[in-house]
Design a protein around this motif. Structure first.
Motif, PDB file in Angstrom:
ATOM      1  N   ALA A  46      -6.383   6.477  -5.824  1.00  0.00           N
ATOM      2  CA  ALA A  46      -7.723   6.778  -5.533  1.00  0.00           C
ATOM      3  C   ALA A  46      -7.898   7.180  -3.932  1.00  0.00           C
ATOM      4  O   ALA A  46      -7.403   6.002  -3.309  1.00  0.00           O
ATOM      5  CB  ALA A  46      -8.715   5.526  -5.704  1.00  0.00           C
ATOM      6  N   GLY A  47      -8.469   8.525  -3.829  1.00  0.00           N
ATOM      7  CA  GLY A  47      -8.525   8.866  -2.455  1.00  0.00           C
ATOM      8  C   GLY A  47      -7.242   8.845  -1.535  1.00  0.00           C
ATOM      9  O   GLY A  47      -7.045   8.660  -0.483  1.00  0.00           O
ATOM     10  N   GLY A  48      -6.053   9.157  -2.283  1.00  0.00           N
ATOM     11  CA  GLY A  48      -4.759   9.491  -1.851  1.00  0.00           C
ATOM     12  C   GLY A  48      -3.922   7.921  -1.701  1.00  0.00           C
ATOM     13  O   GLY A  48      -2.841   8.048  -1.072  1.00  0.00           O
ATOM     14  N   THR A  49      -4.636   6.713  -2.029  1.00  0.00           N
ATOM     15  CA  THR A  49      -4.192   5.525  -1.820  1.00  0.00           C
ATOM     16  C   THR A  49      -3.923   4.488  -2.822  1.00  0.00           C
ATOM     17  O   THR A  49      -4.831   4.838  -3.959  1.00  0.00           O
ATOM     18  CB  THR A  49      -4.872   4.786  -0.665  1.00  0.00           C
ATOM     19  N   VAL A  50      -3.088   3.661  -3.188  1.00  0.00           N
ATOM     20  CA  VAL A  50      -2.893   2.959  -4.021  1.00  0.00           C
ATOM     21  C   VAL A  50      -2.528   1.396  -3.218  1.00  0.00           C
ATOM     22  O   VAL A  50      -1.720   1.337  -2.441  1.00  0.00           O
ATOM     23  CB  VAL A  50      -1.628   3.109  -5.037  1.00  0.00           C
ATOM     24  N   THR A  87       0.860  -1.328  -0.072  1.00  0.00           N
ATOM     25  CA  THR A  87      -0.073  -0.117   0.084  1.00  0.00           C
ATOM     26  C   THR A  87       0.982   1.292   0.018  1.00  0.00           C
ATOM     27  O   THR A  87       1.980   1.239   0.837  1.00  0.00           O
ATOM     28  CB  THR A  87      -0.861  -0.048   1.340  1.00  0.00           C
ATOM     29  N   CYS A  88       0.595   2.156  -0.852  1.00  0.00           N
ATOM     30  CA  CYS A  88       1.358   3.501  -1.202  1.00  0.00           C
ATOM     31  C   CYS A  88       0.099   4.664  -0.632  1.00  0.00           C
ATOM     32  O   CYS A  88      -0.932   4.420  -0.990  1.00  0.00           O
ATOM     33  CB  CYS A  88       1.768   3.800  -2.369  1.00  0.00           C
ATOM     34  N   GLN A  89       1.015   5.669   0.169  1.00  0.00           N
ATOM     35  CA  GLN A  89      -0.383   6.638   0.308  1.00  0.00           C
ATOM     36  C   GLN A  89       0.591   8.008   0.108  1.00  0.00           C
ATOM     37  O   GLN A  89       1.739   8.015  -0.076  1.00  0.00           O
ATOM     38  CB  GLN A  89      -0.350   6.800   1.879  1.00  0.00           C
ATOM     39  N   VAL A  90      -0.448   9.079  -0.543  1.00  0.00           N
ATOM     40  CA  VAL A  90       0.015  10.191  -0.554  1.00  0.00           C
ATOM     41  C   VAL A  90      -0.373  11.234   0.476  1.00  0.00           C
ATOM     42  O   VAL A  90      -1.269  11.238   1.110  1.00  0.00           O
ATOM     43  CB  VAL A  90      -0.797  10.873  -1.991  1.00  0.00           C
ATOM     44  N   GLN A  91       0.751  11.771   1.187  1.00  0.00           N
ATOM     45  CA  GLN A  91       0.650  12.083   2.358  1.00  0.00           C
ATOM     46  C   GLN A  91       1.179  13.649   2.319  1.00  0.00           C
ATOM     47  O   GLN A  91       1.800  14.283   1.347  1.00  0.00           O
ATOM     48  CB  GLN A  91       1.645  11.431   3.479  1.00  0.00           C
ATOM     49  N   ASP A  92       0.537  14.507   3.341  1.00  0.00           N
ATOM     50  CA  ASP A  92       1.220  16.004   3.603  1.00  0.00           C
ATOM     51  C   ASP A  92       2.227  15.948   4.415  1.00  0.00           C
ATOM     52  O   ASP A  92       2.868  14.953   4.681  1.00  0.00           O
ATOM     53  CB  ASP A  92      -0.045  16.718   4.090  1.00  0.00           C
ATOM     54  N   GLY A 131      -6.949   2.122  -6.360  1.00  0.00           N
ATOM     55  CA  GLY A 131      -6.321   2.833  -7.234  1.00  0.00           C
ATOM     56  C   GLY A 131      -6.430   2.352  -8.632  1.00  0.00           C
ATOM     57  O   GLY A 131      -7.326   1.289  -8.934  1.00  0.00           O
ATOM     58  N   THR A 132      -5.599   2.608  -9.378  1.00  0.00           N
ATOM     59  CA  THR A 132      -5.586   2.167 -11.110  1.00  0.00           C
ATOM     60  C   THR A 132      -4.249   1.964 -11.420  1.00  0.00           C
ATOM     61  O   THR A 132      -3.139   2.528 -11.173  1.00  0.00           O
ATOM     62  CB  THR A 132      -6.242   3.359 -11.978  1.00  0.00           C
ATOM     63  N   ILE A 133      -4.131   0.803 -12.003  1.00  0.00           N
ATOM     64  CA  ILE A 133      -2.668   0.266 -12.677  1.00  0.00           C
ATOM     65  C   ILE A 133      -2.874   0.891 -14.217  1.00  0.00           C
ATOM     66  O   ILE A 133      -3.453   0.452 -15.091  1.00  0.00           O
ATOM     67  CB  ILE A 133      -2.577  -1.123 -12.688  1.00  0.00           C
ATOM     68  N   LEU A 134      -1.913   1.828 -14.427  1.00  0.00           N
ATOM     69  CA  LEU A 134      -2.120   2.545 -15.682  1.00  0.00           C
ATOM     70  C   LEU A 134      -1.178   1.655 -16.703  1.00  0.00           C
ATOM     71  O   LEU A 134      -1.541   1.612 -18.015  1.00  0.00           O
ATOM     72  CB  LEU A 134      -1.726   4.040 -15.749  1.00  0.00           C
ATOM     73  N   SER A 144      -2.877  11.453  -7.538  1.00  0.00           N
ATOM     74  CA  SER A 144      -1.479  11.438  -7.968  1.00  0.00           C
ATOM     75  C   SER A 144      -1.212  10.232  -8.834  1.00  0.00           C
ATOM     76  O   SER A 144      -1.479   8.982  -8.630  1.00  0.00           O
ATOM     77  CB  SER A 144      -0.407  11.641  -6.963  1.00  0.00           C
ATOM     78  N   ILE A 145      -0.232  10.515  -9.742  1.00  0.00           N
ATOM     79  CA  ILE A 145       0.210   9.432 -10.776  1.00  0.00           C
ATOM     80  C   ILE A 145       1.615   9.173 -10.292  1.00  0.00           C
ATOM     81  O   ILE A 145       2.409  10.142 -10.372  1.00  0.00           O
ATOM     82  CB  ILE A 145      -0.004   9.756 -12.140  1.00  0.00           C
TER      83      ILE A 145
END
Length: 289
Positions: A174-178, A124-129, A158-161, A140-141
């Protein structure tokens, strides 16, 4: 945070001096990160950078400054102290701190951190402040990479591009999480890392390790010395290494198997095996005519 001294009808009392204690707490009973850092009106008479302060209120109003690095909701309550202890203290307010702008992408601890080959590890990866809070609005991509033979076989959030079933996937949060599924058929330590795929300027230095261990014993394999060869009578052959492996060819170090080793010969000569490791060296373990 503004606190007023009011009469029974809700009118601000502009005269006199009152002493109050203002406290911030969690609505769930847990600790909070928010602290009082100052005042622009009224006088704080206790230490700053705590979840509560004593305040001397003049002219019926105090304005307090609060800071928090955690996205959370705190409950603010007030009570009279000293000569103001008789004031009604039933007033409470809720204050919500929301995450800041995206600052970094962080890999959380893989689950489980050690897995048998052929089974899945959740990454799990998170986008954090800047305060380490999940930015739930982030889409984020970025790229997630694994070392060795491990591949990302799918996702649950999230989505695998691009790059599914490879060791490097481009993903969108998605929602800051993959959340990805990592699989491997090789027993090894896998290093996980990130790449700022779209040059968003986010910090992507976070790394984690996932360990894949061998499965159950499935076969015995001769690693060297196979095939036909000629020996001079009385001389020793090259060493044979026999390994216990799982179904994917990984050595199973925890298995102590009893081996039956045989010699096939077109002649009537006698051959004997003497172990150099894995048993008592020099003891004959098999004789076949």
């Amino acid at each position: 945070v503004t606190v007023e001294i009011q009469d029974a009808n809700g009118n601000r009392l502009s005269g006199g001096t009152h002493f109050i204690k203002v406290t911030m707490a969690s609505m769930y009973g847990s600790s909070v990160s928010a602290v009082f850092v100052g005042a622009t009106s009224g006088t704080i008479t206790s230490d700053l950078n705590k979840t509560w302060v004593n305040v001397e209120v003049t002219d019926g109003q105090a304005v307090l400054l609060v800071r928090d690095t955690k996205a959370e909701t705190v409950v603010i309550s007030v009570e009279g102290v000293a000569g103001s202890a008789g004031l009604n203290n039933s007033s409470t307010q809720m204050l919500t701190f929301t995450p800041g702008n995206p600052k970094s992408i962080v890999i959380l601890d893989p689950s489980p951190s050690t897995q048998t080959v052929g089974q899945n590890v959740t990454v799990t990866c998170q986008v954090q402040d800047a305060g380490g809070n999940l930015v739930t609005t982030a889409t984020s991509i970025f790229k997630v990479k694994s070392s060795g033979a491990a591949v990302f076989s799918g996702k649950s959030v999230g989505t695998i591009l691009a790059g599914q079933n490879t060791s490097a996937v481009s993903v969108q949060a998605a929602g800051g999480t993959v959340t990805l599924t990592l699989t491997d058929t090789t027993a090894q330590t896998v290093s996980l890392s990130l790449e700022d795929y779209n040059s968003l300027g986010l910090t992507v230095t976070s790394t984690k390790n996932a360990q894949f261990s061998a499965g159950t014993a499935n076969k015995l394999v001769i690693l060297n010395g196979t095939g036909d060869f000629a020996l001079t009578a009385g001389t020793a052959s090259p060493g044979y290494t026999i390994q216990v492996q799982d179904q994917n060819g990984n050595p199973v170090s925890s298995r102590t198997a009893a081996l039956a080793v045989s010699i096939a010969s077109a002649h009537s000569s006698t051959g004997k095996f003497y172990p150099t490791s894995g048993a008592v060296a020099g003891n004959e373990i098999s004789t076949v005519n």
